[in-house]
Design a protein around this motif. Structure first.
Motif, PDB file in Angstrom:
ATOM      1  N   GLU A  70       0.413  -7.173   5.719  1.00 18.24           N
ATOM      2  CA  GLU A  70      -0.725  -6.343   6.096  1.00 18.24           C
ATOM      3  C   GLU A  70      -0.743  -6.231   7.613  1.00 18.24           C
ATOM      4  N   GLY A 126       0.906   3.104   3.039  1.00 17.46           N
ATOM      5  CA  GLY A 126       0.045   2.704   1.945  1.00 17.46           C
ATOM      6  C   GLY A 126      -0.710   3.905   1.418  1.00 17.46           C
ATOM      7  N   ASP A 130      -6.242   2.310   1.246  1.00 14.28           N
ATOM      8  CA  ASP A 130      -5.648   0.971   1.163  1.00 14.28           C
ATOM      9  C   ASP A 130      -5.412   0.400   2.552  1.00 14.28           C
TER      10      ASP A 130
END
Length: 175
Positions: A70, A126, A130
């Motif tokens: 992430e 993504g 998201d």
């Protein structure tokens, strides 16, 4: 009792990537949603006429992993961002990957492997709404080395190769 995933610690030398000359081992932990080593064993199977089952031998390994992360604002993310901006090739992609298990650490040091690897961009983005994610591809680029990792009080890591008694004897013969 089984250990959980936090027992396995993965490090990447981000200081040597993209032409850097100073080793800097960074833990691959925060922000990583997937971090699994695939050793891709290269096996050979032989079944002789007088055998009911084949015999197998392992010829080598083809290490690879595709860690997904992430987007976080930290030093590791800066490295990921640079990889996706510059799309390095050749020796600019070479560095080292390290792995140890916390259960093996006593008095601040323990067994650790080091693998020469190449690191390259794989995917980033993504779906709408998201969290932004990036995936890099890490592939083995040589033989696994056995060593020792030392963890300093400030959380930094130092790796040193294992020195065998035989190697010491060869360097310093006893007369």
């Amino acid at each position: 009792m089984a250990k959980d995933r936090t027992n396995m610690v993965s490090l990447l030398d981000i200081g040597s990537l993209m032409g850097g000359s100073t080793e800097k081992l960074a833990e691959m932990g925060d922000g990583f949603t997937e971090l699994t080593e695939d050793w891709g064993p290269n096996t050979e199977s032989t079944q002789y006429v007088n055998m009911k089952n084949a015999s197998n031998s392992v010829k080598g390994y083809a290490f690879s992993m595709s860690p997904e992360r992430e987007h976080l604002s930290d030093e590791m993310q800066t490295v990921f961002n640079d990889i996706f901006k510059k799309l390095p090739t050749g020796d600019q992609c070479e560095t080292y990957y390290y792995r140890f298990f916390k259960a093996d650490i006593t008095s601040g040091s323990g067994d650790c492997i080091r693998i020469p690897v190449t690191v390259c961009a794989s995917s980033t983005g993504g779906s709408g709404g998201d969290i932004l994610k990036s995936t890099i591809q890490i592939n083995g680029n040589g033989d696994v080395e056995q060593g020792t990792i030392t963890i300093a009080g400030d959380g930094s890591f130092t790796w040193a190769p294992k020195v065998s008694v035989l190697a010491l004897d060869e360097d310093y013969p006893v007369s």
